[in-house]
Design an enzyme around this catalytic site. Structure first.
Site, PDB file in Angstrom:
ATOM      1  N   ASN A 150     133.836  13.874  32.113  1.00 20.20           N
ATOM      2  CA  ASN A 150     134.820  14.328  33.097  1.00 20.20           C
ATOM      3  C   ASN A 150     134.148  15.105  34.219  1.00 20.20           C
ATOM      4  O   ASN A 150     133.094  15.710  34.030  1.00 20.20           O
ATOM      5  CB  ASN A 150     135.887  15.191  32.421  1.00 20.20           C
ATOM      6  CG  ASN A 150     136.700  14.384  31.432  1.00 20.20           C
ATOM      7  OD1 ASN A 150     136.659  13.157  31.467  1.00 20.20           O
ATOM      8  ND2 ASN A 150     137.413  15.053  30.554  1.00 20.20           N
ATOM      9  N   VAL A 151     134.821  15.113  35.345  1.00 22.58           N
ATOM     10  CA  VAL A 151     134.275  15.795  36.524  1.00 22.58           C
ATOM     11  C   VAL A 151     135.197  16.935  36.947  1.00 22.58           C
ATOM     12  O   VAL A 151     135.080  17.473  38.039  1.00 22.58           O
ATOM     13  CB  VAL A 151     134.086  14.791  37.688  1.00 22.58           C
ATOM     14  CG1 VAL A 151     133.066  13.721  37.315  1.00 22.58           C
ATOM     15  CG2 VAL A 151     135.410  14.140  38.107  1.00 22.58           C
ATOM     16  N   HIS A 165     128.614  12.986  34.453  1.00 26.88           N
ATOM     17  CA  HIS A 165     128.993  12.281  35.677  1.00 26.88           C
ATOM     18  C   HIS A 165     129.170  13.219  36.866  1.00 26.88           C
ATOM     19  O   HIS A 165     129.880  12.894  37.817  1.00 26.88           O
ATOM     20  CB  HIS A 165     130.276  11.464  35.431  1.00 26.88           C
ATOM     21  CG  HIS A 165     130.075  10.361  34.437  1.00 26.88           C
ATOM     22  ND1 HIS A 165     131.110   9.699  33.822  1.00 26.88           N
ATOM     23  CD2 HIS A 165     128.936   9.805  33.933  1.00 26.88           C
ATOM     24  CE1 HIS A 165     130.604   8.785  32.985  1.00 26.88           C
ATOM     25  NE2 HIS A 165     129.297   8.841  33.036  1.00 26.88           N
ATOM     26  N   CYS A 182     121.784  15.321  54.112  1.00 24.35           N
ATOM     27  CA  CYS A 182     120.847  16.448  53.939  1.00 24.35           C
ATOM     28  C   CYS A 182     120.900  17.032  52.530  1.00 24.35           C
ATOM     29  O   CYS A 182     120.150  17.942  52.213  1.00 24.35           O
ATOM     30  CB  CYS A 182     121.140  17.556  54.955  1.00 24.35           C
ATOM     31  SG  CYS A 182     122.635  18.508  54.587  1.00 24.35           S
ATOM     32  N   GLY A 197     139.030  11.533  23.349  1.00 18.91           N
ATOM     33  CA  GLY A 197     139.655  11.110  24.600  1.00 18.91           C
ATOM     34  C   GLY A 197     138.787  10.229  25.468  1.00 18.91           C
ATOM     35  O   GLY A 197     138.853  10.322  26.693  1.00 18.91           O
ATOM     36  N   SER A 253     137.420   6.052  25.918  1.00 17.05           N
ATOM     37  CA  SER A 253     137.422   4.668  25.454  1.00 17.05           C
ATOM     38  C   SER A 253     135.987   4.223  25.177  1.00 17.05           C
ATOM     39  O   SER A 253     135.774   3.144  24.640  1.00 17.05           O
ATOM     40  CB  SER A 253     138.041   3.770  26.519  1.00 17.05           C
ATOM     41  OG  SER A 253     137.320   3.900  27.730  1.00 17.05           O
ATOM     42  N   ASN A 287     141.860  10.156  19.300  1.00 17.46           N
ATOM     43  CA  ASN A 287     142.372   9.300  20.386  1.00 17.46           C
ATOM     44  C   ASN A 287     143.703   8.715  19.915  1.00 17.46           C
ATOM     45  O   ASN A 287     143.810   8.298  18.768  1.00 17.46           O
ATOM     46  CB  ASN A 287     141.360   8.161  20.653  1.00 17.46           C
ATOM     47  CG  ASN A 287     141.586   7.478  21.995  1.00 17.46           C
ATOM     48  OD1 ASN A 287     142.709   7.131  22.347  1.00 17.46           O
ATOM     49  ND2 ASN A 287     140.508   7.285  22.731  1.00 17.46           N
TER      50      ASN A 287
HETATM   51  P1  NAD Z   1     139.084   6.129  29.972  1.00 16.40           P
HETATM   52  O1  NAD Z   1     140.154   6.199  30.998  1.00 16.40           O
HETATM   53  O2  NAD Z   1     138.272   4.910  29.875  1.00 16.40           O
HETATM   54  O3  NAD Z   1     139.668   6.371  28.513  1.00 16.40           O
HETATM   55  C1  NAD Z   1     140.525   7.441  28.232  1.00 16.40           C
HETATM   56  C2  NAD Z   1     140.804   7.447  26.740  1.00 16.40           C
HETATM   57  O4  NAD Z   1     141.567   8.600  26.460  1.00 16.40           O
HETATM   58  C3  NAD Z   1     141.594   6.234  26.243  1.00 16.40           C
HETATM   59  O5  NAD Z   1     140.942   5.688  25.112  1.00 16.40           O
HETATM   60  C4  NAD Z   1     142.954   6.831  25.857  1.00 16.40           C
HETATM   61  O6  NAD Z   1     143.531   6.184  24.736  1.00 16.40           O
HETATM   62  C5  NAD Z   1     142.571   8.254  25.522  1.00 16.40           C
HETATM   63  N1  NAD Z   1     143.640   9.243  25.666  1.00 16.40           N
HETATM   64  C6  NAD Z   1     144.717   9.214  26.488  1.00 16.40           C
HETATM   65  N2  NAD Z   1     145.452  10.331  26.335  1.00 16.40           N
HETATM   66  C7  NAD Z   1     144.814  11.091  25.406  1.00 16.40           C
HETATM   67  C8  NAD Z   1     145.071  12.365  24.840  1.00 16.40           C
HETATM   68  N3  NAD Z   1     146.132  13.088  25.197  1.00 16.40           N
HETATM   69  N4  NAD Z   1     144.193  12.841  23.908  1.00 16.40           N
HETATM   70  C9  NAD Z   1     143.121  12.110  23.535  1.00 16.40           C
HETATM   71  N5  NAD Z   1     142.836  10.897  24.046  1.00 16.40           N
HETATM   72  C10 NAD Z   1     143.658  10.403  24.982  1.00 16.40           C
HETATM   73  O7  NAD Z   1     138.208   7.407  30.242  1.00 16.40           O
HETATM   74  P2  NAD Z   1     136.685   7.672  29.956  1.00 16.40           P
HETATM   75  O8  NAD Z   1     136.326   7.115  28.634  1.00 16.40           O
HETATM   76  O9  NAD Z   1     136.458   9.097  30.245  1.00 16.40           O
HETATM   77  O10 NAD Z   1     135.886   6.803  31.050  1.00 16.40           O
HETATM   78  C11 NAD Z   1     136.300   6.596  32.334  1.00 16.40           C
HETATM   79  C12 NAD Z   1     135.507   7.322  33.434  1.00 16.40           C
HETATM   80  O11 NAD Z   1     136.485   7.962  34.233  1.00 16.40           O
HETATM   81  C13 NAD Z   1     134.572   8.401  33.048  1.00 16.40           C
HETATM   82  O12 NAD Z   1     133.374   8.116  33.659  1.00 16.40           O
HETATM   83  C14 NAD Z   1     135.133   9.682  33.684  1.00 16.40           C
HETATM   84  O13 NAD Z   1     134.098  10.350  34.376  1.00 16.40           O
HETATM   85  C15 NAD Z   1     136.085   9.204  34.723  1.00 16.40           C
HETATM   86  N6  NAD Z   1     137.340   9.981  34.890  1.00 16.40           N
HETATM   87  C16 NAD Z   1     137.326  11.342  34.783  1.00 16.40           C
HETATM   88  C17 NAD Z   1     138.511  12.048  34.901  1.00 16.40           C
HETATM   89  C18 NAD Z   1     138.452  13.558  34.769  1.00 16.40           C
HETATM   90  O14 NAD Z   1     137.454  14.179  35.144  1.00 16.40           O
HETATM   91  N7  NAD Z   1     139.496  14.176  34.206  1.00 16.40           N
HETATM   92  C19 NAD Z   1     139.714  11.390  35.119  1.00 16.40           C
HETATM   93  C20 NAD Z   1     139.688   9.982  35.259  1.00 16.40           C
HETATM   94  C21 NAD Z   1     138.487   9.289  35.133  1.00 16.40           C
END
Ligand code: NAD
Length: 250
Positions: free
Chosen positions: A104-105, A121, A132, A190, A192, A216
């Protein structure tokens, strides 16, 4: 979810000494930031392959910024939830070495109080100049700024995050790999686990003898490889897991 799954997970946790937690967008879903996979979020309107790639940014930074701005606003409004807070409490208990490796970011682990957070990330809280390399806080950007925003040097500013097709921040993955190899418990919360190279960490942990717990609400390709799967929302399950583990020790 049957109570015995939570008991099994609590037992693994109480035996652990070095815990690594790989988190993804799902842990922040209950803070109002939608994951890629799921309805209702900004990703149902912006195809990540069209808006979150290095090529898309190079081609049309203004277009990519419209999506980034919306994600940035969500991040700015979001607060840590019970899941983030539970992980911070686990670390603060001092009974385990606890490291969070996050995709997450949004910075919510740090805002919840976690000290050891490896951001694979990058961070959406900072902007970086593509020319720069100067840095500035994302929340310093005026609401009505023309997109794409510009640095004082004239270069284009962008959030300091990894877009698809870009390298990870130097060193971050090496640290994550080292911690993963040393872990005796690896939790996958949380995510995939579809995005490389983060997706390779659970197998690495397993190869080095760690037990795996997945949290998850949905089935992932890791579910059948985990020792325990806890089906549900991180903000609900993590506090229950900690409470049960504390109870086990009494
Ligand atoms: P993803 O979207 O691929 O998967 C999210 C997963 O979370 C799914 O498997 C889903 O079933 C599960 N999920 C949904 N609600 C949940 C909950 N309440 N508790 C637990 N699990 C839950 O996300 P990912 O695997 O992080 O990969 C996608 C990319 O998206 C990453 O590189 C990430 O950096 C980026 N991203 C980050 C953010 C953020 O910083 N919050 C938001 C969106 C995307």
């Amino acid at each position: 979810m049957p109570e015995k799954f939570l008991e099994n997970a609590a037992r693994l946790l109480s035996k652990a000494r070095r815990v690594v937690i790989l988190t993804g967008a799902g842990i922040s879903a209950e803070s109002g930031i939608a994951p890629f996979r799921g309805s209702g979020g900004i990703w149902s309107r912006y195809d990540p392959m069209e808006y979150a790639t290095a090529e898309a940014f190079a081609r049309d930074p203004g277009k990519v910024w419209r999506m980034l701005r919306e994600l940035g606003d969500q991040i700015a409004r979001a607060l840590p939830n019970e899941g983030h807070r539970a992980l911070a409490r686990l670390e603060a208990s001092g009974r385990f070495a606890v490291d969070v490796v996050t995709q997450n970011v949004d910075g919510l682990h740090q805002r919840a109080g976690s000290q050891s957070v490896i951001e694979l990330h990058g961070s959406g809280r900072e902007l970086r100049c593509a020319s720069c390399d100067g840095r500035t806080a994302a929340d310093a950007l005026p609401a009505d700024v023309a997109l794409p925003p510009r640095c004082a040097c004239g270069g284009i500013l962008r959030p300091d995050v990894v877009l698809f097709g870009e390298m990870l921040p130097p060193g971050a993955f090496d640290v994550a790999r080292r911690l993963t190899q040393a872990a005796d418990l690896f939790m996958i919360v949380g995510t995939s686990a579809e995005v490389a190279p983060a997706a390779s960490l659970p197998a690495l942990a397993r190869d080095h003898g760690a037990r795996l717990i997945e949290i998850n609400p949905e089935v992932t390709w890791l579910s059948e490889r985990a020792d325990v799967v806890l089906r549900g929302a991180a903000g609900d399950i993590l506090p229950k897991l900690l409470a049960m583990e504390m109870g086990d020790r009494k």
